[in-house]
Design a protein around this motif. Structure first.
Motif, PDB file in Angstrom:
ATOM      1  N   LEU A   1      49.158  40.777  32.273  1.00 43.45           N
ATOM      2  CA  LEU A   1      48.154  41.828  32.083  1.00 43.45           C
ATOM      3  C   LEU A   1      47.004  41.685  33.071  1.00 43.45           C
ATOM      4  CD1 LEU A   1      47.957  41.981  28.179  1.00 43.45           C
ATOM      5  CD2 LEU A   1      48.956  43.697  29.702  1.00 43.45           C
TER       6      LEU A   1
ATOM      7  N   LYS B   1      45.920  44.146  36.051  1.00 47.48           N
ATOM      8  CA  LYS B   1      44.543  44.657  36.081  1.00 47.48           C
ATOM      9  C   LYS B   1      43.967  44.509  37.486  1.00 47.48           C
ATOM     10  CE  LYS B   1      40.173  44.802  33.768  1.00 47.48           C
ATOM     11  NZ  LYS B   1      40.025  46.181  34.171  1.00 47.48           N
TER      12      LYS B   1
ATOM     13  N   LEU C   1      51.002  48.268  25.927  1.00 44.34           N
ATOM     14  CA  LEU C   1      49.997  47.729  26.846  1.00 44.34           C
ATOM     15  C   LEU C   1      50.339  47.991  28.317  1.00 44.34           C
ATOM     16  CD1 LEU C   1      49.287  44.356  25.016  1.00 44.34           C
ATOM     17  CD2 LEU C   1      47.953  46.467  24.928  1.00 44.34           C
ATOM     18  N   ILE C   2      51.630  48.177  28.617  1.00 45.60           N
ATOM     19  CA  ILE C   2      52.029  48.504  29.986  1.00 45.60           C
ATOM     20  C   ILE C   2      53.039  49.643  29.963  1.00 45.60           C
ATOM     21  CG2 ILE C   2      51.622  46.159  30.859  1.00 45.60           C
ATOM     22  CD1 ILE C   2      54.702  45.853  31.002  1.00 45.60           C
TER      23      ILE C   2
ATOM     24  N   SER D   1      52.532  49.184  35.420  1.00 46.25           N
ATOM     25  CA  SER D   1      51.081  49.333  35.428  1.00 46.25           C
ATOM     26  C   SER D   1      50.570  49.269  33.992  1.00 46.25           C
ATOM     27  CB  SER D   1      50.659  50.650  36.086  1.00 46.25           C
ATOM     28  OG  SER D   1      51.175  51.749  35.362  1.00 46.25           O
ATOM     29  N   LEU D   2      49.279  49.035  33.853  1.00 45.00           N
ATOM     30  CA  LEU D   2      48.665  48.990  32.531  1.00 45.00           C
ATOM     31  C   LEU D   2      48.516  50.401  31.974  1.00 45.00           C
ATOM     32  CD1 LEU D   2      45.727  46.458  33.100  1.00 45.00           C
ATOM     33  CD2 LEU D   2      47.883  46.016  31.936  1.00 45.00           C
ATOM     34  N   THR D   3      48.652  50.517  30.668  1.00 43.33           N
ATOM     35  CA  THR D   3      48.302  51.763  29.993  1.00 43.33           C
ATOM     36  C   THR D   3      46.800  51.703  29.721  1.00 43.33           C
ATOM     37  OG1 THR D   3      48.645  50.797  27.808  1.00 43.33           O
ATOM     38  CG2 THR D   3      50.555  51.899  28.843  1.00 43.33           C
TER      39      THR D   3
ATOM     40  N   GLY E   1      46.291  48.917  27.428  1.00 39.03           N
ATOM     41  CA  GLY E   1      46.416  47.643  28.131  1.00 39.03           C
ATOM     42  C   GLY E   1      45.160  47.311  28.917  1.00 39.03           C
ATOM     43  N   GLU E   2      44.604  48.320  29.560  1.00 36.36           N
ATOM     44  CA  GLU E   2      43.357  48.161  30.314  1.00 36.36           C
ATOM     45  C   GLU E   2      42.227  47.737  29.369  1.00 36.36           C
ATOM     46  OE1 GLU E   2      41.639  48.256  33.990  1.00 36.36           O
ATOM     47  OE2 GLU E   2      43.538  49.318  33.819  1.00 36.36           O
TER      48      GLU E   2
ATOM     49  N   ALA F   1      42.840  44.076  28.117  1.00 38.08           N
ATOM     50  CA  ALA F   1      42.521  43.098  29.163  1.00 38.08           C
ATOM     51  C   ALA F   1      41.012  42.966  29.332  1.00 38.08           C
ATOM     52  CB  ALA F   1      43.180  43.494  30.483  1.00 38.08           C
TER      53      ALA F   1
END
Length: 158
Positions: free
Chosen positions: A37, A41, A74-75, A90-92, A95-96, A99
């Motif tokens: 993660l 990021k 999360l991704i 990539s992060l959703t 997820g962002e 993190a």
């Protein structure tokens, strides 16, 4: 301070589990998942091969991590438009946010430590923690090597 953060990431957050927030985070994700993660990021997005290489993992291991993080929302992952063999990750938004929350929690905890130590003590702490981490890392590596050694068996032809 960055060295200390890196140390805690590499050795998970075991020394910080006294903090309730960090204890809760450690129940939600594994160390490898959290590192993935954080790397996403920093990068924004990465291919499976890039992320596996950066993390020092086999692609099959990263596939398991990707599946778990995707399941938790999360991704996200998708195939490259020009080459279907390439998978991008990539992060959703969740997820962002996760993190960011983990980084803020860790920063607050590290700031508490920094607030009670003089600059010299902080430097000593970092040196000592890095020394301890090296010993722990060496011990873990030795244990892995013990489990992965092969025994040669002599085969005689008849």
């Amino acid at each position: 301070m960055n060295q200390l953060l890196s140390l805690f990431l590499k050795n998970w957050m075991k020394p910080l589990l006294i903090d309730q927030e960090i204890n809760e985070i450690s129940k939600k994700v594994t160390r490898s998942e959290l590192i993935a993660l954080f790397m996403l990021k920093q990068r924004g997005e990465a291919t499976m091969s890039q992320l596996a290489s950066d993390m020092g993992l086999q692609k099959s291991t990263l596939t398991n991590i990707r599946q778990r993080l995707t399941k938790r929302g999360l991704i996200q992952h998708y195939r490259d438009a020009n080459d279907q063999r390439i998978t991008w990750i990539s992060l959703t938004a969740d997820g962002e946010e996760f993190a960011d929350r983990v980084l803020e929690t860790m920063s607050r905890m590290l700031q508490k430590i920094k607030d009670v130590l003089t600059p010299d003590e902080m430097e000593q702490l970092i040196v000592l923690l890095l020394k301890v981490a090296k010993v722990v890392q060496t011990t873990e590596q030795e244990q892995k090597e013990e489990h992965t050694t092969f025994k040669r068996i002599k085969i005689e032809d008849e």
